[in-house]
Scaffold this active site. Structure first.
Site, short mmCIF file in Angstrom:
data_model
loop_
_atom_site.label_atom_id
_atom_site.label_comp_id
_atom_site.label_asym_id
_atom_site.label_seq_id
_atom_site.Cartn_x
_atom_site.Cartn_y
_atom_site.Cartn_z
N GLY A 25 -47.91 -32.48 -42.31
CA GLY A 25 -46.97 -33.25 -42.60
C GLY A 25 -47.16 -34.48 -43.86
O GLY A 25 -48.09 -34.21 -44.49
N HIS A 28 -45.49 -34.21 -49.67
CA HIS A 28 -45.34 -34.45 -51.09
C HIS A 28 -45.38 -33.41 -52.11
O HIS A 28 -44.99 -32.35 -51.70
CB HIS A 28 -46.66 -35.46 -51.46
CG HIS A 28 -48.01 -35.09 -51.32
ND1 HIS A 28 -48.40 -33.78 -51.63
CD2 HIS A 28 -48.82 -35.23 -50.06
CE1 HIS A 28 -49.54 -33.36 -51.31
NE2 HIS A 28 -49.89 -34.43 -50.38
N GLY A 30 -47.41 -31.90 -53.89
CA GLY A 30 -48.36 -30.78 -53.47
C GLY A 30 -47.90 -29.78 -52.38
O GLY A 30 -47.89 -28.45 -52.70
N HIS A 31 -47.32 -30.40 -51.48
CA HIS A 31 -46.64 -29.52 -50.30
C HIS A 31 -45.56 -28.92 -51.29
O HIS A 31 -45.34 -27.54 -50.69
CB HIS A 31 -46.45 -30.18 -49.30
CG HIS A 31 -47.53 -30.80 -48.64
ND1 HIS A 31 -47.72 -32.29 -48.63
CD2 HIS A 31 -48.26 -30.43 -47.74
CE1 HIS A 31 -48.76 -32.61 -47.95
NE2 HIS A 31 -49.32 -31.44 -47.21
N GLN A 66 -60.04 -32.24 -36.24
CA GLN A 66 -60.88 -32.50 -37.53
C GLN A 66 -61.11 -33.93 -37.99
O GLN A 66 -61.41 -34.05 -39.15
CB GLN A 66 -60.15 -31.61 -38.65
CG GLN A 66 -58.59 -32.15 -39.11
CD GLN A 66 -57.94 -31.24 -39.78
OE1 GLN A 66 -57.66 -30.22 -39.43
NE2 GLN A 66 -57.80 -31.74 -41.08
N GLN A 158 -62.28 -26.14 -48.14
CA GLN A 158 -61.36 -25.91 -47.16
C GLN A 158 -60.95 -24.38 -47.24
O GLN A 158 -60.93 -23.39 -46.30
CB GLN A 158 -60.37 -26.76 -46.66
CG GLN A 158 -59.36 -26.22 -45.54
CD GLN A 158 -58.31 -27.38 -45.60
OE1 GLN A 158 -58.55 -28.26 -44.86
NE2 GLN A 158 -57.13 -27.17 -45.98
N VAL A 181 -51.85 -29.95 -57.53
CA VAL A 181 -50.69 -30.86 -58.32
C VAL A 181 -50.96 -32.00 -58.37
O VAL A 181 -51.70 -32.66 -57.67
CB VAL A 181 -49.36 -30.66 -57.23
CG1 VAL A 181 -48.26 -31.77 -57.89
CG2 VAL A 181 -48.89 -29.19 -57.35
N ARG A 192 -53.00 -39.28 -48.35
CA ARG A 192 -53.73 -40.45 -48.15
C ARG A 192 -53.75 -41.51 -49.44
O ARG A 192 -53.98 -42.58 -49.45
CB ARG A 192 -55.11 -40.22 -48.09
CG ARG A 192 -55.54 -39.64 -46.62
CD ARG A 192 -57.18 -39.41 -46.42
NE ARG A 192 -57.33 -39.19 -45.09
CZ ARG A 192 -57.51 -38.01 -44.75
NH1 ARG A 192 -57.51 -36.91 -45.59
NH2 ARG A 192 -57.92 -37.75 -43.32
#
EC number: 6.3.2.1
Length: 288
Positions: A25, A28, A30-31, A66, A158, A181, A192
Site C-alpha cells: 500500500g 506512489h 513507483g507503484h 518482515q 528482494q 522510478v 517511507r
C-alpha cells in the site's frame, strides 16, 4: 475488491491469466510504474489467454512478518482509500486486501529461508527480513495463483531472492522487474519518503548522487566505482542531519556477494543509509 482467500479462490477460474503486483500500500509513482508494466503484460496476454481474458491483481498487505521489533510496522504509511483511487486510475482489475488474520490464521511456524544471499546487506542489517518477505510472497502466490508477478528494481536484493525462490521451488511464475522510478531531483520513490523533513529529504539526495558518481566511474572498475560513491557519502556524513550509511556494496546481481577488484560483467551498486529516523535504500545496475 477482495478481502479473503476463499473469495479469491472462488473468483480465480474466471480471471484467466493473472499478473500480480504485490504491494504494502501507500501507493506512489513507483507503484504506478509496476502496475503499468502489469497492465501491458495483461493486454498482450488477453487475446491468447484462457477464456480470452487476463487480469491485473494488486495485493495490498502490510506484512508484519518482515518487520523486526522496533521497526516501523505500526507507523508504516497506510491510506487504503487513496490506494483504491490509484488502482482505479491505473486500470487494475482486482485489489486483494486480506487482513493479517486471513494471511496468518495462526502462528507462522514454517517459513521460507532465503539462504546465504538473504543474510548479507539488507539481511545483515534487518535479520529475518527476507524470511518474512519470501514467506508472505509464497503465500500470495499460492492464494492468487499468478502467471506473472511484477516487482521493482529499487528493491534489487528482494527481487533477486524472490527470483531464486521461484527457481528453487519450481514455482510456475514469471518474475518481471520494473526500473526504479525517481523524483525529479533523483530521489528514489519510496513509501517511507513521507517520513522525511524538508532538510532530511535534501540530504537524502546524497544516496542517488553517490550511485551516479559510482556509475560515472564504471570504466575505472570496482575499486574506482566504490571510491567515487564513498566520497559522496563521506561528505554527506558531515551534513546536518548526517547521512549514516549501513552499507555501500558493489555486488553480483544474482548472489549479492561483493565482486572482486578484477570483476567484469553485470553488477549492482547498492546503498542503505539513515537520514534522521528514516532508513532508505537505493541501487543502480552497472555493466563493468
Amino acid at each position: 475488491m477482495v478481502r479473503t482467500p476463499e473469495e479469491l479462490a472462488a473468483m480465480r477460474p474466471s480471471l484467466g491469466e493473472v499478473v500480480l503486483v504485490p504491494t504494502m500500500g501507500a501507493l506512489h509513482s513507483g507503484h504506478r510504474r509496476l502496475i503499468s508494466l502489469a497492465r501491458e503484460k495483461r493486454d498482450r496476454a488477453a487475446p491468447t489467454a484462457a477464456h480470452g481474458s487476463a487480469t491485473v491483481v494488486v495485493s495490498i498487505f502490510v506484512n508484519p512478518l518482515q518487520f523486526s521489533p522496533g521497526e516501523d510496522y505500526d507507523r508504516y504509511p497506510r491510506d487504503f482509500a487513496a490506494d483504491l483511487e490509484v488502482c482505479a486510475e491505473e486500470g487494475v482489475d482486482v485489489v486483494y486486501a486480506p487482513s493479517v488474520e486471513a494471511v496468518y490464521p495462526g502462528e507462522q511456524i514454517v517459513r521460507v529461508d532465503s539462504g546465504a544471499m538473504g543474510r548479507v546487506l539488507e539481511g545483515e542489517f534487518r535479520p529475518g527480513f527476507f524470511e518474512g518477505v519470501l514467506t508472505v510472497v509464497a503465500k500470495l502466490f499460492h492464494m492468487v495463483q499468478p502467471d506473472m508477478a511484477v516487482f521493482g528494481q529499487k528493491d534489487a536484493q528482494q527481487l533477486a531472492v524472490i527470483r531464486r525462490m521461484v527457481r528453487d521451488l519450481n514455482m510456475p511464475i514469471t518474475i518481471l522487474a520494473a526500473p526504479t522510478v525517481r523524483e525529479e531531483d533523483g530521489l528514489a520513490t519510496s513509501s517511507r519518503n513521507v517520513y522525511l523533513s524538508p532538510q532530511e529529504r535534501h540530504n537524502a539526495l546524497a544516496l542517488s548522487r553517490a550511485l551516479l558518481a559510482g556509475a560515472d566511474a564504471s570504466v575505472t572498475g570496482p575499486i574506482g566505482i566504490r571510491s567515487a560513491a564513498r566520497a559522496v557519502l563521506d561528505e554527506a556524513a558531515e551534513a546536518s542531519p548526517p547521512v549514516v550509511v549501513d552499507y555501500l556494496a558493489l555486488v553480483d546481481p544474482e548472489t549479492f556477494t561483493e565482486v572482486s577488484s578484477d570483476y567484469r560483467g553485470e553488477a549492482v551498486l547498492a546503498v542503505a543509509a539513515w537520514v534522521g529516523d528514516t532508513r532508505l535504500i537505493d541501487n543502480v545496475p552497472l555493466t563493468l
